[in-house]
Write a protein that holds these residues in place. Sequence first.
Motif, PDB file in Angstrom:
ATOM      1  N   GLU A 181       4.082  -0.075   1.796  1.00  0.00           N
ATOM      2  CA  GLU A 181       4.011  -0.742   3.087  1.00  0.00           C
ATOM      3  C   GLU A 181       3.127  -1.984   3.026  1.00  0.00           C
ATOM      4  N   LEU A 211       0.620   5.948  -0.764  1.00  0.00           N
ATOM      5  CA  LEU A 211      -0.133   7.170  -0.955  1.00  0.00           C
ATOM      6  C   LEU A 211      -0.323   7.495  -2.439  1.00  0.00           C
ATOM      7  N   ASP A 242      -3.360   6.039   2.600  1.00  0.00           N
ATOM      8  CA  ASP A 242      -2.999   5.205   1.453  1.00  0.00           C
ATOM      9  C   ASP A 242      -4.227   4.936   0.588  1.00  0.00           C
ATOM     10  N   LYS A 297       0.980  -2.826   5.300  1.00  0.00           N
ATOM     11  CA  LYS A 297      -0.316  -2.519   5.905  1.00  0.00           C
ATOM     12  C   LYS A 297      -0.761  -1.147   5.423  1.00  0.00           C
ATOM     13  N   PRO A 298      -2.045  -0.987   5.109  1.00  0.00           N
ATOM     14  CA  PRO A 298      -2.508   0.316   4.638  1.00  0.00           C
ATOM     15  C   PRO A 298      -2.478   1.355   5.751  1.00  0.00           C
ATOM     16  N   GLY A 299      -2.040   2.561   5.389  1.00  0.00           N
ATOM     17  CA  GLY A 299      -2.058   3.673   6.314  1.00  0.00           C
ATOM     18  C   GLY A 299      -3.340   4.474   6.139  1.00  0.00           C
ATOM     19  N   LEU A 300      -3.538   5.446   6.964  1.00  0.00           N
ATOM     20  CA  LEU A 300      -4.746   6.257   6.948  1.00  0.00           C
ATOM     21  C   LEU A 300      -4.977   6.935   5.597  1.00  0.00           C
ATOM     22  N   TYR A 340       0.820  -1.208   0.000  1.00  0.00           N
ATOM     23  CA  TYR A 340       0.000   0.000   0.000  1.00  0.00           C
ATOM     24  C   TYR A 340       0.856   1.260   0.000  1.00  0.00           C
TER      25      TYR A 340
END
Length: 90
Positions: free
Chosen positions: A71, A63, A78, A73-76, A61
């Motif tokens: 990454e 941006l 992404d 794991k997805p971030g807020l 994932y």
Amino acid sequence: ELKWRWVDAKGQRHPCLIKRMSRQDVVSQNEPPCELDATFESVGGWTVESGLGTDEDGWSYALSWKSATWESKPGLFDVFRRRKWQHTYR
């Protein structure tokens, strides 16, 4: 070009997508609808590469598509995800 779903590393329509398929047909496929010329012989099916830098399903994932870091794991924020498919030929 990302609207094709199956894209190359630069985010462009993958060059081996079956030419006679419409974009709608291409995006509806569960595996890459690619074909190579008769020089190549398939020796297996498609598999998703997973491991370091991916989640358990092989996704990473970021941006943006051209992000320098992806990454597992997805971030807020992404909004892009990608995974690498592999097919063996001889």
